[in-house]
Design an enzyme around this catalytic site. Structure first.
Site, PDB file in Angstrom:
ATOM      1  N   THR B 187     -21.179   3.623  22.915  1.00 33.11           N
ATOM      2  CA  THR B 187     -20.856   4.754  22.992  1.00 33.11           C
ATOM      3  C   THR B 187     -21.857   5.028  21.930  1.00 33.11           C
ATOM      4  O   THR B 187     -22.571   4.333  21.262  1.00 33.11           O
ATOM      5  CB  THR B 187     -19.837   4.834  21.807  1.00 33.11           C
ATOM      6  OG1 THR B 187     -19.859   3.918  20.598  1.00 33.11           O
ATOM      7  CG2 THR B 187     -18.492   4.001  22.366  1.00 33.11           C
ATOM      8  N   GLU B 331     -12.943   3.127  23.266  1.00 33.02           N
ATOM      9  CA  GLU B 331     -13.164   1.912  22.662  1.00 33.02           C
ATOM     10  C   GLU B 331     -11.574   2.105  23.180  1.00 33.02           C
ATOM     11  O   GLU B 331     -10.933   0.695  22.550  1.00 33.02           O
ATOM     12  CB  GLU B 331     -12.225   1.680  21.150  1.00 33.02           C
ATOM     13  CG  GLU B 331     -14.087   1.911  20.326  1.00 33.02           C
ATOM     14  CD  GLU B 331     -14.740   2.906  20.036  1.00 33.02           C
ATOM     15  OE1 GLU B 331     -14.582   4.511  20.940  1.00 33.02           O
ATOM     16  OE2 GLU B 331     -15.427   3.435  19.335  1.00 33.02           O
ATOM     17  N   LYS B 443     -10.241  16.193   1.929  1.00 36.19           N
ATOM     18  CA  LYS B 443      -9.556  16.074   1.258  1.00 36.19           C
ATOM     19  C   LYS B 443      -9.681  16.269  -0.146  1.00 36.19           C
ATOM     20  O   LYS B 443     -10.396  15.834  -1.042  1.00 36.19           O
ATOM     21  CB  LYS B 443     -10.431  13.993   1.034  1.00 36.19           C
ATOM     22  CG  LYS B 443      -9.310  13.285   2.716  1.00 36.19           C
ATOM     23  CD  LYS B 443     -11.072  12.720   3.091  1.00 36.19           C
ATOM     24  CE  LYS B 443     -11.116  12.375   4.349  1.00 36.19           C
ATOM     25  NZ  LYS B 443     -12.290  12.209   4.740  1.00 36.19           N
ATOM     26  N   TRP B 448      -4.563  15.942   2.313  1.00 37.90           N
ATOM     27  CA  TRP B 448      -6.062  16.632   3.771  1.00 37.90           C
ATOM     28  C   TRP B 448      -5.633  17.726   4.750  1.00 37.90           C
ATOM     29  O   TRP B 448      -4.756  18.730   4.237  1.00 37.90           O
ATOM     30  CB  TRP B 448      -5.507  16.209   4.813  1.00 37.90           C
ATOM     31  CG  TRP B 448      -5.957  15.240   4.265  1.00 37.90           C
ATOM     32  CD1 TRP B 448      -6.438  13.790   3.487  1.00 37.90           C
ATOM     33  CD2 TRP B 448      -6.098  13.469   5.495  1.00 37.90           C
ATOM     34  NE1 TRP B 448      -7.091  12.916   3.420  1.00 37.90           N
ATOM     35  CE2 TRP B 448      -6.978  11.923   5.127  1.00 37.90           C
ATOM     36  CE3 TRP B 448      -5.720  14.232   6.920  1.00 37.90           C
ATOM     37  CZ2 TRP B 448      -7.229  10.939   6.598  1.00 37.90           C
ATOM     38  CZ3 TRP B 448      -6.019  12.347   7.801  1.00 37.90           C
ATOM     39  CH2 TRP B 448      -6.380  10.721   7.404  1.00 37.90           C
TER      40      TRP B 448
END
Lengths: 548, 548
Positions: B187, B331, B443, B448
């Site tokens: 990646t 992934e 946050k 959130w």
């Protein structure tokens, strides 16, 4: 070098939790014979499977990998058992209600079943056997049926709904090894004791993915599958698992397997897919010919268990229902082949592919083994016994609680492949055509002669009603064909005429020297030629054989 | 209790041998930019893969699980490498030709690549790096391109076709463990070194089955898939493996990724499916708007890698081409979700499902984790970081030849799930909608705040050209949003007016106290908002921030 992928087991538990959440609204509809069928969502099935697992563990004391049997039709409760039992780590044993009573007694003892869940309508079958089923500690009854036949039965009797009521609708399912046993099914061979095939969580998971692949049945949550093939017959061809994996709705006929209720449920519930053996489709065709019904929702039908007569496929084509051949057996989970033709063909060009048994998916490796043990080419002509290998194919039979697994030489090769007992050819495109059972093939001087081909060629004679060809011992060739012929009423053909007729379509070395005219071909209980009987009659000198 | 199933490993070798026999006539068509494309059957690909494996082992000395790299476009030779390298037990390392040169040098060294197979057209990229790639013992060149740039290169240089010529077209592939490494992909994170994801034979096999399941891409040998997504990008989303599993024909664009040749190859080769990122489809749309072409064969397109603008989906709907959202990452192999709507909906009702990232298949377990580490409900409202688990999901990164696998805390949970870094919600039907990257979420006091939602709401103001919202440290709340706004020319809105406008669509506690008007939002090389730069500018006091 190992991969960096997560090591997550392939389990029935995972199929359950996926189906009951992501596809929680999909439904299992069970026919009741009353005005309204029973409808239950996958979310409800999942909650009730958890309740069943609690009941089996906490109330009935099922532990570890003990076996829990079912003697049930296709219905929602049977689906609940399908998921609860393997997910809790126990093993589901689906009892075939067509087995002879003594065979049922034998398989329950061999599997050491602790509990049986039984449909009330099947109690008349179970009750008389209970005194002979000492391993069974509990009987759980569900659905309509007279319970009084159980009076005085030794094991404790429970009502399914009472057992589930009030228990938690979630269960902390254990972590399981994917190679652990999940379910088992006994084959009902015509000789010897039944043989237990034990499916793993892994084999069921992989088979479910294959069923849902577009090249196989290709089902999604846009489909409703009418599951006629019994859940006690190779896990209903894997459909209850496959449907939970992708949210396919299930339509379950319960005990209403007669043509009239089947036609009614198809017309009213409009399934898009169905799975059953040819006799079911033959009965349904006669029914809708007499009493027209709209079957057109059912665009695709998977047909297996026996070869489908081409005339049946043609008749359904006209109704807008496409029958697609599949081949498999208890030992193959069962998906071995499916007869989806290759791309780009007209209906006429597709036909020769549709009448084959079909093509192997990547998960099933195949080879043809000839009379001398040699591997034969895929040329559409070389006939051999089909052997298969794969993750959902049996490599042994269950040896019982204290025994080792059984690997009889006539069922498994030295390198672990399954000998299917079927003889056929494979085309260069990988399409399988089966011609004989291996035991019906005539092994003559290192070559194989197909009894079915000879029979078909003889039966093409206008004077012949039926013909069965069997192998008989021969000093020179090992085996040679014996032709047994049933003539039509008033027919006059003699042996020489029949043999001359046969010589027009069959190679000379394959022509039978032994002929006999008989009044009728002996049949098995399901109507197949019973060649064992003919071979015994020949050996015992009961047949009047002419040599020419 | 173990099952009686055969223990057959799930391997790339099995996919190869199935594809080259049962689907031997299926084709890989590679665009050449000349009058005729190159056409090669799966049977030929299989024979050439065997030749390549012989060459790698016997001529180039590749042994065991050594890494063999490719620096190639999508073409038949790259497919040959895809099957030859893992099937011989070695590991395929697909090099991303968009990596910066220093990153390419880093990943080749980290993977310890022994050999690289390279397209001639990419030699100008590779040649200057060769002095810095000491692990590479051999360079194998295929396809057109000036070889002279390699003059004096240290490793031995080979022509691919010369290397294959005359070698046996069959190979005695070794037995492999299904958990063994088959392929790897790094990646290209924006921070730190690239991370190596190592796919196993098992993960590739299971992912291929999923791709071919009807609920996913649903491909069969009746399809031709235009594989635009590069083979160096998560194995071209698994298509070369999936296509060999069911005989799907592949159409490979090689280096011809511009809109005009793509339009030409679609019109002339008539693929039924395609896979690419949104920018490709945007470019193609502009092309066919200017120069009409018939794209209608391409009924289904899988679109992923970035969110697809709804307007683009609508535009293609009008061309008879249905774009279907998929979400995944290196992934996740990459299939994580696909946005096929549930059954029985009108086109209008389907729309809200089509613009989500889609639904999880059974092989991918998902959970949302909130700011305090708690698991959130699937109610379509509770936003959390997406974590996933499954057999084709990474549980670690490759640690190098001598190192242990890496499990950074910000990428893997303690119980082994992958933290995707994506924030979103999941509906009660299991449809995922992503809203933010986790690092872009604010946050604030245990809750959130979505930066993307604030940005969209601010950009709805008629005076605003662009707006980027980032988290900045706050003594009381931990983090609070900073709104950076680009006004349109001549616009007059002040901070109070903007905040009042925002208050109409956003909860009060989410409203930013910190505002700044800037001339332009800093962008990354691919045109995304570069929030790292804004956060640094704020920390360094470079921004003129007003508090209100």
């Amino acid at each position: 070098m190992l991969s960096t992928m997560q090591d997550v087991p392939l389990t029935v538990t995972r199929i359950l939790s996926h189906g009951m959440t992501i596809h929680g609204k999909s439904q299992v509809t069970t026919w009741t014979g009353e005005s309204e069928p029973q409808r239950r969502s996958f979310a409800e099935i999942g909650a009730r499977a958890a309740q069943l697992a609690h009941a089996l563990r906490d109330e009935l004391g099922v532990t570890g990998d003990q076996r829990v049997a079912t003697l049930m039709w296709n219905n929602a409760e049977h689906v609940e058992a399908y998921f609860a039992i393997p997910s809790m780590g126990a093993v589901l044993h689906t009892l075939n209600l067509r087995l002879a009573p003594e065979q049922l007694v034998w398989v329950v003892a061999h599997a050491d079943d602790q509990v049986v869940i039984v449909n009330g309508s099947l109690l008349p079958l179970l009750a008389p056997l209970l005194p002979h089923l000492p391993s069974l500690r509990h009987v759980v009854v569900t659905g309509p049926g007279d319970r009084s036949v159980l009076d005085g039965a030794a094991p404790r009797v429970h009502e399914y709904e009472e057992l589930l009521a009030g228990r938690p609708t979630a269960y902390d399912w254990p972590d399981l090894d994917e190679r652990q046993a999940a379910a088992m099914c006994y084959t009902s061979g015509t000789t010897g004791d039944p043989k237990g095939v034990v499916y793993s969580h892994r084999s069921i998971y992989l088979h479910s993915m294959q069923v849902n692949m577009t090249e196989s049945m290709g089902l999604t949550d846009k489909d409703t599958s009418l599951v006629v093939v019994p859940q006690f017959h190779v896990n209903a061809w894997g459909l209850p698992h496959a449907t939970f994996m992708t949210g396919v709705n299930m339509l379950m006929p319960d005990r209403f397997l007669q043509p009239a209720p089947l036609a009614e449920m198809i017309e009213s519930e409009r399934p898009t897919h169905a799975a059953a053996v040819p006799t079911i489709w033959q009965g349904l065709l006669a029914e809708v010919t007499a009493h027209p019904r709209d079957l057109s929702s059912m665009a695709r039908v998977t047909i297996g268990g026996a070869a489908c007569p081409p005339s049946l496929m043609e008749a359904y084509d006209k109704l807008g229902v496409r029958l697609c051949h599949a081949w498999g057996m208890t030992e193959t989970s069962p998906l071995g082949t499916m007869a989806n033709p290759p791309a780009g063909l007209t209906a006429e060009e597709e036909w020769p592919y549709r009448v084959t048994q079909g093509r192997f998916p990547a998960g099933v490796e195949a080879r043809l083994v000839g009379p001398g043990g040699e591997h034969l080419p895929w040329d559409g002509e070389s006939a051999g016994e089909l052997e298969v290998r794969g993750s959902w194919i049996a490599g042994a039979y269950y040896g019982g609680a204290d025994g080792e697994d059984l690997r009889p030489e006539d069922k498994f090769s030295e390198d672990g492949w399954l000998k299917t007992g079927d003889v056929g050819v494979i085309s260069d495109e990988g399409f399988l055509t089966l011609t004989d059972r291996a035991k019906d093939v005539i092994k003559s001087g290192g070559e194989w002669i197909s009894s079915v081909e000879l029979e078909n060629a003889i039966m093409a004679h206008p004077d012949v009603a039926e013909a069965a060809v069997v192998a008989v011992p021969d000093d020179k060739w090992g085996e040679r064909p014996l032709a047994t012929v049933v003539l039509k009423e008033g027919a006059t053909a003699d042996y020489a005429a029949l043999k001359a007729f046969l010589a027009r379509s069959v190679a000379k070395w394959q022509l039978p020297e032994r002929w006999t005219i008989i009044p009728a071909v002996p049949k098995t209980s399901v109507g197949k030629f019973d060649k064992k009987v003919i071979r015994r009659q020949y050996a015992d000198g009961e047949l009047d054989v002419t040599r020419l």
